[in-house]
Motif scaffolding. Sequence first.
Motif, PDB file in Angstrom:
ATOM      1  N   ARG A  40       1.450  -0.775  -0.151  1.00 57.48           N
ATOM      2  CA  ARG A  40      -0.118   0.278   0.045  1.00 57.48           C
ATOM      3  C   ARG A  40       0.929   1.398  -0.352  1.00 57.48           C
ATOM      4  NH1 ARG A  40      -3.463  -2.735   4.458  1.00 57.48           N
ATOM      5  NH2 ARG A  40      -1.488  -3.620   4.382  1.00 57.48           N
ATOM      6  N   ARG A  41       0.659   2.636  -0.412  1.00 57.00           N
ATOM      7  CA  ARG A  41       0.965   3.382  -1.260  1.00 57.00           C
ATOM      8  C   ARG A  41       1.749   3.614   0.515  1.00 57.00           C
ATOM      9  NH1 ARG A  41      -3.392   4.672  -3.554  1.00 57.00           N
ATOM     10  NH2 ARG A  41      -3.415   5.310  -5.922  1.00 57.00           N
ATOM     11  N   ARG A  42       1.596   3.961   1.579  1.00 51.66           N
ATOM     12  CA  ARG A  42       2.065   4.146   2.355  1.00 51.66           C
ATOM     13  C   ARG A  42       3.862   3.375   3.443  1.00 51.66           C
ATOM     14  NH1 ARG A  42      -2.741   1.726   4.856  1.00 51.66           N
ATOM     15  NH2 ARG A  42      -2.115   0.760   6.549  1.00 51.66           N
ATOM     16  N   HIS A  46       9.770   1.508   1.498  1.00 48.54           N
ATOM     17  CA  HIS A  46      10.781   1.133   2.797  1.00 48.54           C
ATOM     18  C   HIS A  46      10.277  -0.848   1.448  1.00 48.54           C
ATOM     19  CE1 HIS A  46      11.407   3.146   6.340  1.00 48.54           C
ATOM     20  NE2 HIS A  46      11.942   2.125   6.328  1.00 48.54           N
ATOM     21  N   ILE A 208      -6.641  -8.806   0.800  1.00 49.71           N
ATOM     22  CA  ILE A 208      -5.959  -6.744   0.482  1.00 49.71           C
ATOM     23  C   ILE A 208      -5.334  -6.967  -0.712  1.00 49.71           C
ATOM     24  CG2 ILE A 208      -4.060  -5.666   1.172  1.00 49.71           C
ATOM     25  CD1 ILE A 208      -4.114  -6.847   3.520  1.00 49.71           C
ATOM     26  N   PRO A 209      -6.386  -6.201  -1.746  1.00 46.46           N
ATOM     27  CA  PRO A 209      -5.803  -6.329  -2.799  1.00 46.46           C
ATOM     28  C   PRO A 209      -4.463  -5.809  -3.599  1.00 46.46           C
ATOM     29  CG  PRO A 209      -8.277  -5.087  -2.273  1.00 46.46           C
ATOM     30  CD  PRO A 209      -7.015  -4.996  -1.470  1.00 46.46           C
ATOM     31  N   PRO A 210      -3.491  -5.343  -4.058  1.00 47.74           N
ATOM     32  CA  PRO A 210      -2.518  -5.025  -4.411  1.00 47.74           C
ATOM     33  C   PRO A 210      -3.064  -3.150  -4.953  1.00 47.74           C
ATOM     34  CG  PRO A 210      -3.027  -6.711  -6.221  1.00 47.74           C
ATOM     35  CD  PRO A 210      -3.914  -6.702  -5.180  1.00 47.74           C
ATOM     36  N   LEU A 425       5.200   2.080   7.259  1.00 49.06           N
ATOM     37  CA  LEU A 425       6.453   2.237   7.008  1.00 49.06           C
ATOM     38  C   LEU A 425       6.897   3.650   6.739  1.00 49.06           C
ATOM     39  CD1 LEU A 425       6.809  -1.438   6.496  1.00 49.06           C
ATOM     40  CD2 LEU A 425       8.000  -0.398   8.140  1.00 49.06           C
TER      41      LEU A 425
END
Lengths: 451, 71
Positions: A40-42, A46, A208-210, A425
């Motif tokens: 996910r973007r966040r 990392h 949890i979709p890409p 992260l």
Amino acid sequence: MGNNLDALTTVFTEFYYWVTVVFMFLIHVGFCMYEVGASRRRNHMHTLMKNTMVIPLVTITFYFFGWWIYWALPNGPGITGGLVDASANAANSPTMATHLGDRITGVFWAAFLLFSWTAASIVSGGAIERIRSSAFWIHAVLIGSVFWIIDASWGWHSGGWMVQLLGYHDAYASGVIHAIAGGYALGVLCVLGPRLGKFAADGTPRDIPPHNPWLVTIGIFLIYTGFWGFYAACNVPAISPEAIGGLITGETWTATNIYLSPTTLGAITFNFLMSLSGGMLAAYIISKGDSFWTYSGGLAGIIGASAGNDLYHPIQAMFIGAFVVVIVYKMHFWVERKFKIDDAVGAVAVHGYAGFLGVVIAGFMLWGQPSSPYADYAVITPWGQLAGAIIMFGVLGFLPAYLISKAMNSMGILRIPAKVEIEGLDHHSELAYQAAVADVIAAENAIAQKL
Amino acid sequence: MSTNGMTSWAVDLKDIGAIYPFQGTETALFVLGLIFWIGWHVWQAKIEKQEFADAERDFDAEHSGKSIKRY
């Protein structure tokens, strides 16, 4: 170089392996794209850096001790003999450097090194968004420069004890790379636990979709491309029966697999493409056209046939690829539901289960065939292959990963804190980025006011 | 004087082996390389530990909600 033919063979072989290394770089590019697309973007930066830093860490450690392990341990030691003198392949050997008397070691080392990156990268994907980079990078060194290269010395070496005693045959590394890396990933994931929110309170798994399915699929496309280099790197491109020194008679030069048994580039080209196609076709049907699984099915199809792709008929390779994909797809979701394993990118299934099955299937398909051009080696059998698959997936993959992860977990250095996982992260780097952007905008606005 | 022993290429290459500078220091280089590698892990782990401690200290549920919505 004794004569012109020797010189030509040496230069050709040097260039051949060098080209495979360039191709195999694309595997790592693909893995990075794949992981970032799945995260996910966040967590993007990392996630990217976690996999990217595999390159320097595994490279230097494979130089320091990984390459030596390959040449020192084919006898176990203690199974078919003692420790082999591998001082010429130690990091302090003059031939592990710029040396006009040895033109092959550098490129051969690099071809193996790129396999090492792949092994570590496979483990990386399953653990995204919650493993500490510091913990993962220790695992990367262990799988990339220790455990996989021990299994290569045992089962992917013309003198390896598994080849001699079990008749182990794994020409394009179904077990040697994929089963061990998949088993290692499973060992880490068992201890690491799922991403927060992956499972509902009643244990039902959530998808949890890409964040970017397009990037994921193009990443796998690049892995396909790099896989060509991987296949070519598993061969010796041209060698004479005299140089092999085994039972082969006559003067016909040939390409060989890593065991120095004959095959052709034509054979592996047929079988690579047919097993890829079998895997994609089966995955499309079983996943009802899901792009992520169709692309992954292509990889699993190749991996499932790789153990015997030096010898299969192309249509056999196609059916093996298709069969393996159906099994691993079902197993992925069964393991997820039953054991609450969050394998974020299907790494355990695509590499671990497919690699394991590929090794076992080769035992049936190639039953009774010679495993080596040398005398007194065991022939290929289903039980030899099953034992080999268990050694790869379980003994050298799952078990050390599980134990080391347990130790890390008990010290609190395996998983990131829950608050960090929720915040993302990239929290600090994102704040710094926003602050820098705001500063630049303010500065430019101030300049604009004066103009 | 030459750091690799070669002062001219007027030689038969079959007689030539290593051509890197300061031959004989391989083992020392190896040991320094190991120290560099282990030191990197130690240094990186310290940086990461501090980064996570800061992030936990600054945790803000409202801001986290925005992060989560970015998906």
